[in-house]
Motif scaffolding. Structure first.
Motif, PDB file in Angstrom:
ATOM      1  N   LYS A 280     -35.171  45.629 107.372  1.00  0.00           N
ATOM      2  CA  LYS A 280     -34.602  44.905 106.226  1.00  0.00           C
ATOM      3  C   LYS A 280     -34.428  43.422 106.562  1.00  0.00           C
ATOM      4  CE  LYS A 280     -32.295  48.864 104.246  1.00  0.00           C
ATOM      5  NZ  LYS A 280     -31.038  49.602 104.172  1.00  0.00           N
ATOM      6  N   PRO A 281     -34.296  42.554 105.536  1.00  0.00           N
ATOM      7  CA  PRO A 281     -34.118  41.118 105.795  1.00  0.00           C
ATOM      8  C   PRO A 281     -32.950  40.857 106.738  1.00  0.00           C
ATOM      9  CG  PRO A 281     -34.430  41.528 103.460  1.00  0.00           C
ATOM     10  CD  PRO A 281     -34.328  42.874 104.104  1.00  0.00           C
ATOM     11  N   GLY A 282     -33.159  40.008 107.736  1.00  0.00           N
ATOM     12  CA  GLY A 282     -32.108  39.652 108.689  1.00  0.00           C
ATOM     13  C   GLY A 282     -31.868  40.715 109.755  1.00  0.00           C
ATOM     14  N   LYS A 283     -32.567  41.836 109.678  1.00  0.00           N
ATOM     15  CA  LYS A 283     -32.360  42.934 110.639  1.00  0.00           C
ATOM     16  C   LYS A 283     -33.529  42.997 111.625  1.00  0.00           C
ATOM     17  CE  LYS A 283     -28.672  44.559 108.556  1.00  0.00           C
ATOM     18  NZ  LYS A 283     -27.360  44.236 109.091  1.00  0.00           N
ATOM     19  N   SER A 284     -33.379  43.882 112.609  1.00  0.00           N
ATOM     20  CA  SER A 284     -34.453  44.029 113.593  1.00  0.00           C
ATOM     21  C   SER A 284     -34.594  45.493 114.009  1.00  0.00           C
ATOM     22  CB  SER A 284     -34.166  43.145 114.811  1.00  0.00           C
ATOM     23  OG  SER A 284     -32.937  43.511 115.372  1.00  0.00           O
ATOM     24  N   HIS A 285     -35.718  45.785 114.621  1.00  0.00           N
ATOM     25  CA  HIS A 285     -35.933  47.128 115.193  1.00  0.00           C
ATOM     26  C   HIS A 285     -36.541  46.952 116.583  1.00  0.00           C
ATOM     27  CE1 HIS A 285     -37.113  51.203 115.946  1.00  0.00           C
ATOM     28  NE2 HIS A 285     -38.370  50.827 116.116  1.00  0.00           N
ATOM     29  N   THR A 286     -36.044  47.747 117.548  1.00  0.00           N
ATOM     30  CA  THR A 286     -36.559  47.660 118.923  1.00  0.00           C
ATOM     31  C   THR A 286     -37.196  48.974 119.360  1.00  0.00           C
ATOM     32  OG1 THR A 286     -34.938  45.996 119.544  1.00  0.00           O
ATOM     33  CG2 THR A 286     -35.931  47.215 121.343  1.00  0.00           C
ATOM     34  N   LEU A 287     -38.406  48.843 119.864  1.00  0.00           N
ATOM     35  CA  LEU A 287     -39.133  49.961 120.478  1.00  0.00           C
ATOM     36  C   LEU A 287     -39.098  49.709 121.980  1.00  0.00           C
ATOM     37  CD1 LEU A 287     -41.186  52.360 120.129  1.00  0.00           C
ATOM     38  CD2 LEU A 287     -42.984  50.624 120.068  1.00  0.00           C
ATOM     39  N   PHE A 288     -38.530  50.671 122.721  1.00  0.00           N
ATOM     40  CA  PHE A 288     -38.303  50.448 124.153  1.00  0.00           C
ATOM     41  C   PHE A 288     -38.959  51.551 124.971  1.00  0.00           C
ATOM     42  CE2 PHE A 288     -35.815  51.896 127.797  1.00  0.00           C
ATOM     43  CZ  PHE A 288     -35.756  50.749 128.577  1.00  0.00           C
ATOM     44  N   MET A 289     -39.535  51.182 126.106  1.00  0.00           N
ATOM     45  CA  MET A 289     -39.963  52.226 127.050  1.00  0.00           C
ATOM     46  C   MET A 289     -39.726  51.780 128.482  1.00  0.00           C
ATOM     47  SD  MET A 289     -44.058  52.515 127.501  1.00  0.00           S
ATOM     48  CE  MET A 289     -45.022  51.144 128.107  1.00  0.00           C
ATOM     49  N   GLU A 290     -39.459  52.768 129.320  1.00  0.00           N
ATOM     50  CA  GLU A 290     -39.368  52.536 130.761  1.00  0.00           C
ATOM     51  C   GLU A 290     -40.372  53.461 131.434  1.00  0.00           C
ATOM     52  OE1 GLU A 290     -35.553  53.361 132.578  1.00  0.00           O
ATOM     53  OE2 GLU A 290     -36.118  52.225 134.372  1.00  0.00           O
ATOM     54  N   ILE A 291     -41.130  52.908 132.368  1.00  0.00           N
ATOM     55  CA  ILE A 291     -42.084  53.707 133.138  1.00  0.00           C
ATOM     56  C   ILE A 291     -41.537  53.847 134.550  1.00  0.00           C
ATOM     57  CG2 ILE A 291     -44.393  53.675 134.171  1.00  0.00           C
ATOM     58  CD1 ILE A 291     -45.459  52.432 131.632  1.00  0.00           C
ATOM     59  N   VAL A 292     -41.262  55.096 134.933  1.00  0.00           N
ATOM     60  CA  VAL A 292     -40.729  55.397 136.260  1.00  0.00           C
ATOM     61  C   VAL A 292     -41.825  56.133 137.023  1.00  0.00           C
ATOM     62  CG1 VAL A 292     -38.879  56.582 137.510  1.00  0.00           C
ATOM     63  CG2 VAL A 292     -38.431  55.661 135.214  1.00  0.00           C
ATOM     64  N   THR A 293     -42.145  55.663 138.231  1.00  0.00           N
ATOM     65  CA  THR A 293     -43.183  56.349 139.017  1.00  0.00           C
ATOM     66  C   THR A 293     -42.551  56.965 140.265  1.00  0.00           C
ATOM     67  OG1 THR A 293     -43.680  54.285 140.144  1.00  0.00           O
ATOM     68  CG2 THR A 293     -45.096  54.853 138.328  1.00  0.00           C
ATOM     69  N   GLU A 294     -42.963  58.183 140.558  1.00  0.00           N
ATOM     70  CA  GLU A 294     -42.481  58.852 141.770  1.00  0.00           C
ATOM     71  C   GLU A 294     -43.672  59.429 142.514  1.00  0.00           C
ATOM     72  OE1 GLU A 294     -38.269  60.895 140.979  1.00  0.00           O
ATOM     73  OE2 GLU A 294     -39.715  60.873 139.347  1.00  0.00           O
ATOM     74  N   PRO A 295     -43.688  59.278 143.840  1.00  0.00           N
ATOM     75  CA  PRO A 295     -44.823  59.856 144.576  1.00  0.00           C
ATOM     76  C   PRO A 295     -44.846  61.367 144.402  1.00  0.00           C
ATOM     77  CG  PRO A 295     -43.214  58.835 146.078  1.00  0.00           C
ATOM     78  CD  PRO A 295     -42.695  58.668 144.694  1.00  0.00           C
ATOM     79  N   ASN A 296     -46.039  61.943 144.356  1.00  0.00           N
ATOM     80  CA  ASN A 296     -46.141  63.399 144.248  1.00  0.00           C
ATOM     81  C   ASN A 296     -45.627  64.041 145.528  1.00  0.00           C
ATOM     82  OD1 ASN A 296     -47.241  63.339 141.708  1.00  0.00           O
ATOM     83  ND2 ASN A 296     -49.325  63.129 142.500  1.00  0.00           N
ATOM     84  N   ALA A 297     -44.935  65.184 145.359  1.00  0.00           N
ATOM     85  CA  ALA A 297     -44.368  65.870 146.548  1.00  0.00           C
ATOM     86  C   ALA A 297     -45.504  66.397 147.411  1.00  0.00           C
ATOM     87  CB  ALA A 297     -43.489  66.999 146.071  1.00  0.00           C
TER      88      ALA A 297
END
Ligand SMILES: O=P(O)(O)OC[C@H]1O[C@@H](O)[C@H](O)[C@@H](O)[C@@H]1O
Length: 297
Positions: A280-297
């Protein structure tokens, strides 16, 4: 081509950020204690993210020419303010109009552990297919994890709807080993067969895949990539796109080798289909992502 080693003509902008070029494209190279990364200013397009002592998480085709005015095939294209084909117009590009445009940028903080860069793109409503004034901001935070936050501000006086994607191409050793976990009971809108079904177990790639997952925005895990497991954490998104062009389509894609389909998987954090958002006018929308990497066991 996306190698992050310093070049003789690199220009240091802050302790961990240098301005460089890859072929025709200016890029920011980031190298801090936790990760190295490379972002093209055209499209605010992340083309490499390598956590320290791990492999590059992202795929870019060796066929990629890095030329002005052409979207890069790989990394994380920003699709905005529409995803896929435009709803009504056939003569405008797929995935919006910011992939091949230069964005403004500012280094907002730079420490040993994390480097934050804010990109922005402003339209006054002059772009074909989107007649609204808006500002799009992408915060990219490079550290032990990768954070990306895409915010749309409606700067005009009329509401508008957007669809969008952080169109991530992940690198894998062999697509046939990849499993996407965490999608059980989600709806899958299969764009190839035009059918809808419920996902029952982890998702495998055994043929061309192009579809939209409608879900609850839960974290998903990418297994079988090779060295690392990737967890995708999201906010402001109840949809994902899964894509692999497989054998025949790979032969027709620009900036792509016929065998590249084996080495990449797109799992895209989106707002699309029923998950498109009204701003809407004057409003905002945020699309967020975090990428977490872990070594394979
Ligand atoms: O070739 P483009 O415009 O980068 O798009 C690549 C693919 O992107 C995916 O997100 C779409 O679901 C596919 O349909 C599309 O082919």
């Amino acid at each position: 081509m996306t190698n992050n080693q310093p070049q003789h003509n690199d220009h240091q902008l802050s302790q961990h950020v240098a301005l460089s070029t890859i072929n025709e494209l200016p890029v920011l190279k980031i190298q801090n204690q936790q990760a190295s990364a490379c972002i093209a200013i055209q499209g605010a397009h992340l083309i490499e993210y390598t956590p320290t002592n791990k492999a590059n998480v992202l795929f870019v085709s060796n066929e990629e020419p890095y030329i002005k005015g052409k979207a890069i095939r790989g990394g994380i294209p920003i699709c905005w303010p529409w995803f896929g084909a435009h709803e009504t117009l056939s003569d405008v590009p797929a995935h919006g109009f910011v992939r091949d445009k230069d964005w403004q940028y500012e280094i907002v903080s730079d420490s040993l552990e994390r480097t934050d860069i804010r990109f922005s793109f402003t339209t006054e409503g002059e772009q074909a297919g989107f007649a609204y004034p808006a500002r799009c901001e992408l915060l990219v935070s490079i550290g032990e994890t990768l954070l990306m936050s895409l915010t749309t501000h409606n700067t005009g006086d009329k509401p508008f709807e957007i669809s969008q994607a952080l169109h991530s191409y992940f690198q894998c050793a062999d697509i046939q080993d990849v499993r996407i976990k965490g999608l059980k009971n989600s709806q899958f809108l299969d764009q190839l067969s035009d059918s809808v079904y419920e996902l029952k177990k982890s998702f495998k790639f055994e043929q061309e895949v192009d579809g939209i997952v409608l879900d609850r925005g839960q974290p998903v895990e990418l297994k079988g990539l090779g060295q690392s497991t990737v967890t995708l954490i999201r906010e402001g998104s109840n949809s994902l796109v899964l894509w692999n062009p497989w054998i025949e389509k790979s032969k027709r894609l620009s900036s792509f080798d016929a065998l590249d389909y084996l080495r990449m998987v797109c799992v895209e954090v989106t707002n699309t289909s029923e998950d498109s958002r009204l701003v809407k006018p004057g409003k905002s929308h945020t699309l967020f992502m975090e990428i977490v990497t872990e070594p394979n066991a």
